[in-house]
Enzyme design. Structure first.
Site, PDB file in Angstrom:
ATOM      1  N   LYS A   1      75.618  43.679  36.236  1.00 27.90           N
ATOM      2  CA  LYS A   1      75.564  44.754  35.240  1.00 27.90           C
ATOM      3  C   LYS A   1      74.156  44.923  34.673  1.00 27.90           C
ATOM      4  O   LYS A   1      73.296  44.041  34.838  1.00 27.90           O
ATOM      5  CB  LYS A   1      76.599  44.474  34.147  1.00 27.90           C
ATOM      6  CG  LYS A   1      78.055  44.605  34.652  1.00 27.90           C
ATOM      7  CD  LYS A   1      79.063  44.423  33.521  1.00 27.90           C
ATOM      8  CE  LYS A   1      80.485  44.670  34.009  1.00 27.90           C
ATOM      9  NZ  LYS A   1      81.479  44.523  32.896  1.00 27.90           N
TER      10      LYS A   1
ATOM     11  N   TYR B   1      85.287  53.509  36.354  1.00 26.37           N
ATOM     12  CA  TYR B   1      86.084  52.871  35.287  1.00 26.37           C
ATOM     13  C   TYR B   1      87.169  53.809  34.746  1.00 26.37           C
ATOM     14  O   TYR B   1      87.596  53.643  33.592  1.00 26.37           O
ATOM     15  CB  TYR B   1      85.162  52.410  34.154  1.00 26.37           C
ATOM     16  CG  TYR B   1      84.508  51.059  34.382  1.00 26.37           C
ATOM     17  CD1 TYR B   1      85.279  49.904  34.563  1.00 26.37           C
ATOM     18  CD2 TYR B   1      83.126  50.907  34.383  1.00 26.37           C
ATOM     19  CE1 TYR B   1      84.693  48.659  34.752  1.00 26.37           C
ATOM     20  CE2 TYR B   1      82.527  49.665  34.563  1.00 26.37           C
ATOM     21  CZ  TYR B   1      83.324  48.542  34.750  1.00 26.37           C
ATOM     22  OH  TYR B   1      82.735  47.305  34.937  1.00 26.37           O
TER      23      TYR B   1
ATOM     24  N   ASN C   1      78.639  41.771  29.486  1.00 27.50           N
ATOM     25  CA  ASN C   1      79.111  40.503  30.062  1.00 27.50           C
ATOM     26  C   ASN C   1      78.625  40.258  31.498  1.00 27.50           C
ATOM     27  O   ASN C   1      79.267  39.555  32.268  1.00 27.50           O
ATOM     28  CB  ASN C   1      80.634  40.419  29.956  1.00 27.50           C
ATOM     29  CG  ASN C   1      81.335  41.564  30.655  1.00 27.50           C
ATOM     30  OD1 ASN C   1      80.697  42.394  31.294  1.00 27.50           O
ATOM     31  ND2 ASN C   1      82.649  41.607  30.548  1.00 27.50           N
TER      32      ASN C   1
ATOM     33  N   HIS D   1      80.730  42.341  37.038  1.00 25.06           N
ATOM     34  CA  HIS D   1      82.042  42.949  37.280  1.00 25.06           C
ATOM     35  C   HIS D   1      82.656  42.343  38.529  1.00 25.06           C
ATOM     36  O   HIS D   1      81.954  41.982  39.461  1.00 25.06           O
ATOM     37  CB  HIS D   1      81.911  44.462  37.508  1.00 25.06           C
ATOM     38  CG  HIS D   1      83.148  45.075  38.123  1.00 25.06           C
ATOM     39  ND1 HIS D   1      84.218  45.479  37.368  1.00 25.06           N
ATOM     40  CD2 HIS D   1      83.492  45.285  39.421  1.00 25.06           C
ATOM     41  CE1 HIS D   1      85.175  45.926  38.178  1.00 25.06           C
ATOM     42  NE2 HIS D   1      84.753  45.821  39.430  1.00 25.06           N
TER      43      HIS D   1
ATOM     44  N   GLU E   1      87.413  50.098  45.176  1.00 21.25           N
ATOM     45  CA  GLU E   1      86.095  49.960  44.551  1.00 21.25           C
ATOM     46  C   GLU E   1      84.980  49.797  45.593  1.00 21.25           C
ATOM     47  O   GLU E   1      83.892  50.359  45.416  1.00 21.25           O
ATOM     48  CB  GLU E   1      86.105  48.755  43.601  1.00 21.25           C
ATOM     49  CG  GLU E   1      86.976  48.994  42.379  1.00 21.25           C
ATOM     50  CD  GLU E   1      86.948  47.851  41.379  1.00 21.25           C
ATOM     51  OE1 GLU E   1      87.644  47.962  40.358  1.00 21.25           O
ATOM     52  OE2 GLU E   1      86.227  46.858  41.613  1.00 21.25           O
TER      53      GLU E   1
END
Ligand code: ATP
Ligand code: MG
Length: 138
Positions: free
Chosen positions: A10, A50, A113, A116, A127
């Site tokens: 991320k 998302y 965080n 993913h 995905e």
């Protein structure tokens, strides 16, 4: 069973210079990298990816975060790849993540965080296909 999963380094982790550390953990944990690309996601790409979270309180914050800088997209393969990658990442909230996990090591809070991972074999296929053509998977 040998599975595929989608991993994302991320924007927070890319900006902090942790891309190499995270790829190192991917390799150390026996994943084969089928495809890898750095990309600065457009809003529509992040919203589509998302879409399952649309309507949740954190959706706008999540989209802002995922588009604030480049990410590194990886298609991974391994025995039990989906569950194993989520184990290596740790809990969504870095404060609750186990020692040595990516989110414990490199995450800041539940939003920022560091990584993913797909949450099911079915979603992993969707995905991986969202970001990579079949011909890009070696
Ligand atoms: P990911 O899908 O990114 O691998 P996850 O499956 O552990 O994470 P999800 O519930 O799918 O967690 O949430 C997707 C992402 O949305 C989280 O990784 C985090 O970046 C963000 N997020 C989730 N819950 C919150 C929250 N309460 N506040 C802010 N951001 C959140
Ligand atoms: Mg998820």
């Amino acid at each position: 069973m040998v599975q595929r999963t989608l991993a994302i380094v991320k924007p927070d982790a890319v900006a902090a210079g942790n891309t190499g550390n995270i790829i190192g953990l991917i390799e150390k944990n026996g994943f084969r990298i089928l495809a890898m690309r750095m990309q600065h996601l457009k809003r529509a790409e992040a919203e589509g990816f998302y879409a399952v979270h649309k309507g949740k309180g954190f959706f706008e914050e999540l989209i802002e975060f995922m588009t604030e800088g480049p990410v590194v997209l990886l298609a991974l393969e391994r025995e039990d790849a989906v569950a194993k990658w989520r184990e290596v990442m740790g809990a969504t909230d870095p404060a609750k993540a186990a020692e040595g996990t990516i989110r414990k090591l490199y995450g800041t809070n539940i939003g920022r965080n560091a990584s993913h991972g797909s949450d099911s074999v079915e979603n992993a296929a969707t995905e991986v296909a969202w970001f990579f053509r079949g011909s890009e998977l070696s």
